[in-house]
Design a protein around this motif. Structure first.
Motif, PDB file in Angstrom:
ATOM      1  N   UNK A  26       0.831  -1.205   0.000  1.00 41.63           N
ATOM      2  CA  UNK A  26       0.000   0.000   0.000  1.00 41.63           C
ATOM      3  C   UNK A  26       0.860   1.246   0.000  1.00 41.63           C
ATOM      4  N   UNK A  27       1.904   1.254   0.829  1.00 37.77           N
ATOM      5  CA  UNK A  27       2.764   2.432   0.882  1.00 37.77           C
ATOM      6  C   UNK A  27       3.485   2.630  -0.442  1.00 37.77           C
ATOM      7  N   UNK A  28       3.980   1.540  -1.021  1.00 38.96           N
ATOM      8  CA  UNK A  28       4.721   1.646  -2.276  1.00 38.96           C
ATOM      9  C   UNK A  28       3.833   2.086  -3.418  1.00 38.96           C
ATOM     10  N   UNK A  47      -3.768   3.377  -0.819  1.00 40.63           N
ATOM     11  CA  UNK A  47      -4.956   2.888  -1.506  1.00 40.63           C
ATOM     12  C   UNK A  47      -5.827   4.024  -2.011  1.00 40.63           C
ATOM     13  N   UNK A  48      -5.702   5.190  -1.399  1.00 38.39           N
ATOM     14  CA  UNK A  48      -6.575   6.296  -1.757  1.00 38.39           C
ATOM     15  C   UNK A  48      -6.138   7.030  -3.010  1.00 38.39           C
ATOM     16  N   UNK A  49      -5.156   6.479  -3.751  1.00 31.75           N
ATOM     17  CA  UNK A  49      -4.847   7.050  -5.060  1.00 31.75           C
ATOM     18  C   UNK A  49      -6.097   7.001  -5.925  1.00 31.75           C
ATOM     19  N   UNK A 103      -0.650   3.104   6.357  1.00 29.56           N
ATOM     20  CA  UNK A 103      -0.291   3.547   4.997  1.00 29.56           C
ATOM     21  C   UNK A 103      -1.482   3.964   4.152  1.00 29.56           C
ATOM     22  N   UNK A 104      -2.698   3.543   4.525  1.00 28.11           N
ATOM     23  CA  UNK A 104      -3.868   3.958   3.763  1.00 28.11           C
ATOM     24  C   UNK A 104      -4.136   5.446   3.895  1.00 28.11           C
ATOM     25  N   UNK A 105      -3.562   6.072   4.916  1.00 32.09           N
ATOM     26  CA  UNK A 105      -3.758   7.510   5.120  1.00 32.09           C
ATOM     27  C   UNK A 105      -2.716   8.330   4.371  1.00 32.09           C
ATOM     28  N   UNK A 106      -1.908   7.701   3.544  1.00 32.58           N
ATOM     29  CA  UNK A 106      -0.841   8.404   2.840  1.00 32.58           C
ATOM     30  C   UNK A 106      -1.314   9.485   1.896  1.00 32.58           C
ATOM     31  N   UNK A 133       7.816   1.358   8.086  1.00 30.05           N
ATOM     32  CA  UNK A 133       7.383   2.666   7.608  1.00 30.05           C
ATOM     33  C   UNK A 133       8.050   2.972   6.277  1.00 30.05           C
ATOM     34  N   UNK A 134       7.251   3.357   5.293  1.00 30.73           N
ATOM     35  CA  UNK A 134       7.782   3.676   3.965  1.00 30.73           C
ATOM     36  C   UNK A 134       8.346   5.098   3.987  1.00 30.73           C
ATOM     37  N   UNK A 135       9.664   5.227   4.035  1.00 31.23           N
ATOM     38  CA  UNK A 135      10.275   6.542   4.218  1.00 31.23           C
ATOM     39  C   UNK A 135      10.412   7.346   2.925  1.00 31.23           C
TER      40      UNK A 135
END
Length: 313
Positions: free
Chosen positions: A53-55, A59-61, A220-223, A308-310
């Motif tokens: 999801x982070x990469x 998901x909210x793309x 990560x869904x809140x990215x 964490x996806x930095x």
């Protein structure tokens, strides 16, 4: 080879086969496959989901890549114009009460006033949440799905301006709320543009599944709150209002978030942290998050968090 030798060889083969069948029959009652390591499989699944999801840029793309013709409370309609400072639309008023005395009480207020940004009032955030739930219910009417509940099941966590990008044109606002009575404290996130809900997504609190997980966790869904569409990589619309929402353990007394040239001290709200700021430069690195205990000791640093996806996609 003589006939007697051939017969003896054939007999030996039959004897061997019989012994082998007996051994296999006995083992069939004693050999059992080892049980599937369900906890380990679930943990691995969570790790891989978080990384994917982070990469993928969260998901909210797909938040604004939904069919045009968003459902608005009070009737169908189509969003269009830009709303730099979100205001309550006439099409986003609350549903009428079934009786004069049964007025819906709506969602609960956030724990602090620091969770509402850009002049957005609690009433506007509450109307936005009801708009989202009505939009969601409208899409599920045919299937009979009960949907995501009613506004009174939720508490507002964050409301802020949404900066438009190529995947979600037009400025609007984001509203994030938590359904606290759900077993996994499901959070709801939606984007509203000119009184019309353009997309909705949910994410749950899946902390505690990883043995080596830290005391601070950003789902990560809140990215989508802190990054623009991958379509606009390297060409973000600035200034950009960003936000971060996550969970914290009781041992955390303070959370700070730095992003690009801005930084923010997060508001803590019953196990959640909420931070926001304004970005005036293009970035490629995700927000840097730190957590401290009551004595000021650093207990979490996202730079050392392997989950964490930095970097941004």
């Amino acid at each position: 080879m003589s006939g007697e030798e051939q017969r003896q060889g054939a007999q030996d083969e039959r004897d061997f086969e019989e012994q082998l069948r007996e051994l296999l029959a006995e083992d069939a009652y004693t050999i059992r496959p080892s049980p599937a390591p369900y906890p380990a499989i679930r943990r691995q699944g969570v790790v891989e989901r978080r990384r994917r999801v982070a990469a993928a840029g969260a998901a909210l793309v797909t938040l604004a890549a939904m069919p045009v013709g968003a459902y608005a409370l009070g009737g169908g309609g189509r969003g269009g114009s830009t709303a730099t400072n979100p205001t309550t639309s006439a099409s986003a008023t609350r549903a009428p009460s079934p009786t004069p005395s049964a007025t819906p009480r709506g969602p609960a207020r956030p724990g602090t006033e620091r969770q509402l940004f850009d002049g957005i009032t609690f009433e506007q955030a509450a109307d936005g949440l009801e708009n989202c739930l009505a939009y969601d219910a409208g899409g599920l009417q045919a299937s009979g799905d009960p949907g995501r509940g009613t506004a009174e099941d939720y508490r507002i966590l964050l409301a802020m301006r949404s900066t438009g990008d190529s995947n979600a044109p037009g400025d609007g606002m984001f509203v994030v709320a938590v359904q606290e009575k759900s077993p996994d404290r499901t959070s709801l996130m939606c984007r509203i543009n000119d009184g019309q809900t353009e997309g909705i997504s949910g994410f749950s609190d899946d902390t505690g599944l990883m043995e080596d997980e830290g005391p601070v966790y950003v789902n990560p869904n809140a990215g989508k709150l802190y990054q623009q569409s991958v379509i606009d990589r390297g060409n973000w619309k600035l200034p950009f209002r960003w936000g971060v929402v996550g969970m914290v353990k009781p041992s955390v007394a303070e959370v700070t978030v730095s992003y690009g040239g801005s930084s923010s001290k997060a508001a803590l709200d019953d196990g959640f942290f909420v931070a926001s700021g304004e970005l005036n430069q293009q970035v490629t690195v995700a927000p840097h998050i730190k957590g401290y205990d009551a004595g000021g000791k650093l207990v979490y640093d996202s730079d050392g968090d392997k989950y964490y996806q930095r970097t941004l996609p």
